[in-house]
Structure formats: structure tokens, C-alpha cells
Motif scaffolding. Structure first.
Motif, mmCIF file in Angstrom:
data_model
loop_
_atom_site.group_PDB
_atom_site.id
_atom_site.type_symbol
_atom_site.label_atom_id
_atom_site.label_comp_id
_atom_site.label_asym_id
_atom_site.label_seq_id
_atom_site.Cartn_x
_atom_site.Cartn_y
_atom_site.Cartn_z
ATOM 1 N N SER A 196 -6.140 -3.181 4.323
ATOM 2 C CA SER A 196 -7.786 -3.101 4.144
ATOM 3 C C SER A 196 -7.567 -2.636 2.434
ATOM 4 O O SER A 196 -8.969 -2.911 2.024
ATOM 5 C CB SER A 196 -8.202 -3.056 5.266
ATOM 6 O OG SER A 196 -8.122 -1.183 5.551
ATOM 7 N N CYS A 197 -7.077 -1.680 2.280
ATOM 8 C CA CYS A 197 -7.030 -1.107 0.981
ATOM 9 C C CYS A 197 -7.128 -1.543 0.123
ATOM 10 O O CYS A 197 -8.181 -1.605 -1.041
ATOM 11 C CB CYS A 197 -6.538 0.417 1.044
ATOM 12 S SG CYS A 197 -5.234 -0.122 0.326
ATOM 13 N N HIS A 236 -2.027 5.182 3.787
ATOM 14 C CA HIS A 236 -3.074 3.968 4.118
ATOM 15 C C HIS A 236 -2.694 2.199 4.513
ATOM 16 O O HIS A 236 -1.733 2.331 5.365
ATOM 17 C CB HIS A 236 -3.135 3.731 2.569
ATOM 18 C CG HIS A 236 -3.858 4.249 1.668
ATOM 19 N ND1 HIS A 236 -3.622 5.256 1.444
ATOM 20 C CD2 HIS A 236 -4.799 3.846 0.974
ATOM 21 C CE1 HIS A 236 -4.363 6.108 0.366
ATOM 22 N NE2 HIS A 236 -5.949 5.086 0.477
ATOM 23 N N ARG A 237 -3.402 1.772 5.076
ATOM 24 C CA ARG A 237 -2.995 0.086 5.602
ATOM 25 C C ARG A 237 -3.271 -1.195 4.152
ATOM 26 O O ARG A 237 -4.179 -0.519 3.513
ATOM 27 C CB ARG A 237 -3.669 0.082 6.546
ATOM 28 C CG ARG A 237 -3.932 1.467 7.935
ATOM 29 C CD ARG A 237 -2.173 1.010 8.115
ATOM 30 N NE ARG A 237 -1.633 0.005 9.213
ATOM 31 C CZ ARG A 237 -0.848 0.001 9.513
ATOM 32 N NH1 ARG A 237 0.246 0.051 8.794
ATOM 33 N NH2 ARG A 237 -0.135 -1.127 10.187
ATOM 34 N N GLY A 242 0.620 4.536 9.992
ATOM 35 C CA GLY A 242 -0.791 4.398 11.062
ATOM 36 C C GLY A 242 -0.150 4.583 12.083
ATOM 37 O O GLY A 242 0.843 4.425 12.320
ATOM 38 N N GLY A 283 -12.605 6.784 5.654
ATOM 39 C CA GLY A 283 -12.480 7.201 6.995
ATOM 40 C C GLY A 283 -11.109 5.604 7.663
ATOM 41 O O GLY A 283 -11.377 5.712 9.177
ATOM 42 N N ARG A 284 -10.187 4.573 6.775
ATOM 43 C CA ARG A 284 -10.085 4.645 7.129
ATOM 44 C C ARG A 284 -8.228 4.679 6.677
ATOM 45 O O ARG A 284 -7.334 4.019 6.609
ATOM 46 C CB ARG A 284 -9.164 3.212 6.498
ATOM 47 C CG ARG A 284 -10.673 2.156 7.111
ATOM 48 C CD ARG A 284 -10.735 1.186 6.241
ATOM 49 N NE ARG A 284 -11.847 -0.023 6.535
ATOM 50 C CZ ARG A 284 -13.062 0.240 7.226
ATOM 51 N NH1 ARG A 284 -13.971 1.417 6.823
ATOM 52 N NH2 ARG A 284 -13.823 -1.040 7.622
ATOM 53 N N VAL A 310 -5.183 7.113 8.057
ATOM 54 C CA VAL A 310 -4.002 7.377 8.992
ATOM 55 C C VAL A 310 -2.746 8.279 8.445
ATOM 56 O O VAL A 310 -2.850 8.931 7.538
ATOM 57 C CB VAL A 310 -3.104 5.853 9.126
ATOM 58 C CG1 VAL A 310 -4.129 4.845 9.991
ATOM 59 C CG2 VAL A 310 -2.513 4.873 8.222
ATOM 60 N N TRP A 314 -15.741 4.278 2.586
ATOM 61 C CA TRP A 314 -15.247 3.484 3.346
ATOM 62 C C TRP A 314 -13.441 3.870 3.586
ATOM 63 O O TRP A 314 -13.355 3.861 4.933
ATOM 64 C CB TRP A 314 -15.596 2.327 2.936
ATOM 65 C CG TRP A 314 -15.071 0.754 3.090
ATOM 66 C CD1 TRP A 314 -15.436 0.238 4.508
ATOM 67 C CD2 TRP A 314 -13.177 0.292 2.881
ATOM 68 N NE1 TRP A 314 -15.031 -0.702 4.345
ATOM 69 C CE2 TRP A 314 -12.970 -0.866 3.871
ATOM 70 C CE3 TRP A 314 -12.957 0.771 2.084
ATOM 71 C CZ2 TRP A 314 -12.596 -1.918 3.772
ATOM 72 C CZ3 TRP A 314 -11.632 -0.288 1.581
ATOM 73 C CH2 TRP A 314 -11.379 -1.368 2.491
ATOM 74 N N ALA A 315 -13.454 4.072 2.406
ATOM 75 C CA ALA A 315 -12.006 4.346 2.681
ATOM 76 C C ALA A 315 -11.469 5.669 3.346
ATOM 77 O O ALA A 315 -10.377 5.493 3.962
ATOM 78 C CB ALA A 315 -11.434 4.232 1.123
ATOM 79 N N SER A 371 -8.634 -5.009 -0.078
ATOM 80 C CA SER A 371 -9.662 -5.647 -0.268
ATOM 81 C C SER A 371 -10.557 -6.308 -1.557
ATOM 82 O O SER A 371 -10.706 -7.484 -2.010
ATOM 83 C CB SER A 371 -10.534 -5.436 1.170
ATOM 84 O OG SER A 371 -9.827 -5.736 1.863
ATOM 85 N N HIS A 376 0.547 -1.529 -0.125
ATOM 86 C CA HIS A 376 -0.323 -0.045 -0.093
ATOM 87 C C HIS A 376 1.295 1.172 -0.061
ATOM 88 O O HIS A 376 2.209 1.258 -0.240
ATOM 89 C CB HIS A 376 -1.033 0.384 1.286
ATOM 90 C CG HIS A 376 -0.678 0.386 2.701
ATOM 91 N ND1 HIS A 376 -0.078 1.392 3.393
ATOM 92 C CD2 HIS A 376 0.037 -1.006 3.222
ATOM 93 C CE1 HIS A 376 0.831 0.834 4.154
ATOM 94 N NE2 HIS A 376 0.676 -0.401 4.819
#
Length: 236
Positions: A21-22, A18-19, A46, A155-156, A158, A152-153, A24, A14
Motif C-alpha cells: 500500500s505504500c 512496509h506493505r 508483516g 500507521g501502516r 509492520v 498514514w504511512a 498507492s 516495497h
């Protein structure tokens, strides 16, 4: 988890803020296509050690993940992720191909900052973290992403260490490993002109008509492209 000798797996790296989970939505499509993918969490993004971590910490995290593979692997770096991938992927015998997905592709001695023209002789504060630098992260990062997925993205996202933007790479894996640069022609975060300039380092160049985050905007199209790259790497 390691790939079989017949078909490469993907290691998805990533970018800044980002983390893992992006990835997925893309991983779901790859799995449906029978392609295996794995991720790595970069320590510069993060809460885990962020202020002190930089390119070399991220590169070591990638290297540690690569040491787990026993079969061929294609390393995909997105945006900032291309910097530690460039540092980390050299010398790993299972790395079959590199994919720079609208990513930074530095040569030895270059950093993300220098690729944007920062004067290396000027002192820079390497300490601390910062949130996304864009005035409108939604437009810059996810302008063509469906609204619910973009929220959704967002909100994640960092914080990212400042150090990661300034540390130069000491080696360039693309000099010895075949590579594909994927230019995203609608990118508002990493402009296509800079992508095109960096893509001159790559073995081959592909194009997508998306913005900065095709793994969210067009995961099926990106998965199809990665599948073709994997097939070519296997045939090669």
C-alpha cells in the motif's frame, strides 16, 4: 494485468517494514500518466509468515509475480527490496530493466547486514522479528513527506523478519539486466554515501533531492523519472 509488448509495466517492490500500500500515491500518478504498475507483498514484512521468511522467500514471491507478465516489465526495488530483486530478477525473459530506488544493490554473497559492515563470521540470531530500528521513524523514513501522508504511512508499518537482513544473495541480476540506481540525496535512513558506493554496480545513475520515500514525498517527480526510464528501455 500483464503489460503489452509496446510499453513496459512496472513491478514495485516495497522495502522492510512496509506493505504494498505504500506505493498507492505513486501508482495513482503513474496511472494518470498512462503507465501501468503492479505490486508484490514480501512475506518477510508483516504478519504472513514473517518470523521464518527471508530473502529467498521474498525472491520467490517476486519471481512468481514476474511469471505472470507476458510483456516487458521494469522492476523497481526500494530500500531492502533491492536485495530480493537482485536475487529474483535474473533469468526472467520479460524483465527489461531494474531500478534501485535508494535501495541495497548487493553482489553475490552480500547481504543487507554485510553491506553495513556486519562481520559474517560472527553468529547472528536469524529467528524472530523486529520493528523499525530507527530512533525516530518519522524523521528517518518520512522526513520530507507531508504530515498527513506521513502519519498514514507510519500507521501502516509492520514488523520485519531478522532473517531478511542477514541472508546473502546467490546471484546478481544487475550483471545481466540493465539497471538504474536512483540516489535520494536527502535520505536519512540509507545514507547517500552508501547509495553512491552501491550505485557503481548500475548501468546508469539518477538523482532525486528527496528523503528515503520519494513515492510519498514526490510521487509526481518519481513517476516522471520512471516514465523516462521506461521510454529509454523501450527505445533500447
Amino acid at each position: 494485468m500483464p503489460a503489452s509488448p509496446a510499453c513496459p509495466s512496472f513491478l514495485l517492490v516495497h522495502g522492510a517494514w512496509h506493505r504494498p500500500s505504500c506505493w498507492s500515491p505513486l501508482q495513482d500518478v503513474l496511472a494518470a500518466d498512462g503507465l501501468r504498475s503492479h505490486t508484490v507483498a514480501l512475506p518477510s514484512s508483516g504478519p504472513q509468515g514473517t518470523p521464518a521468511a527471508g530473502v529467498y522467500d521474498d525472491a520467490e514471491a517476486i519471481s512468481a509475480r514476474l511469471r505472470e507478465f507476458e510483456g516487458p516489465v521494469i522492476v523497481v526495488g526500494h530500500s531492502y527490496g533491492g536485495v530480493p530483486v537482485t536475487e529474483a530478477a535474473a533469468g526472467h525473459r520479460h524483465v527489461a530493466h531494474l531500478v534501485y530506488l535508494t535501495a541495497y544493490m548487493p553482489a553475490e554473497g552480500e547481504s543487507l547486514g554485510s553491506l553495513h559492515g556486519r562481520d559474517a563470521s560472527r553468529p547472528v540470531d536469524l529467528n524472530g522479528v523486529q520493528p523499525p530500528v530507527f530512533e525516530d521513524p518519522r524523521a528517518a523514513l518520512y522526513g520530507d513527506v507531508p504530515a498527513d501522508r506521513a502519519e498514514w504511512a507510519l500507521g501502516r508499518l509492520v514488523e520485519q523478519s531478522r532473517r531478511s537482513f542477514q541472508e546473502p544473495v546467490t546471484r546478481a541480476a544487475w550483471r545481466t539486466v540493465p539497471s538504474t540506481y536512483v540516489i535520494c540525496e536527502g535520505d536519512q535512513a540509507l545514507r547517500p554515501a552508501l547509495q553512491t558506493k552501491m550505485s557503481a554496480n548500475a548501468t546508469r545513475v539518477e538523482r532525486l533531492g528527496t528523503g528515503h520515500s520519494p513515492f510519498l514525498a514526490a510521487p509526481a517527480e518519481l513517476a516522471a523519472l520512471l516514465g523516462r526510464i521506461a521510454a529509454d528501455a523501450t527505445d533500447g
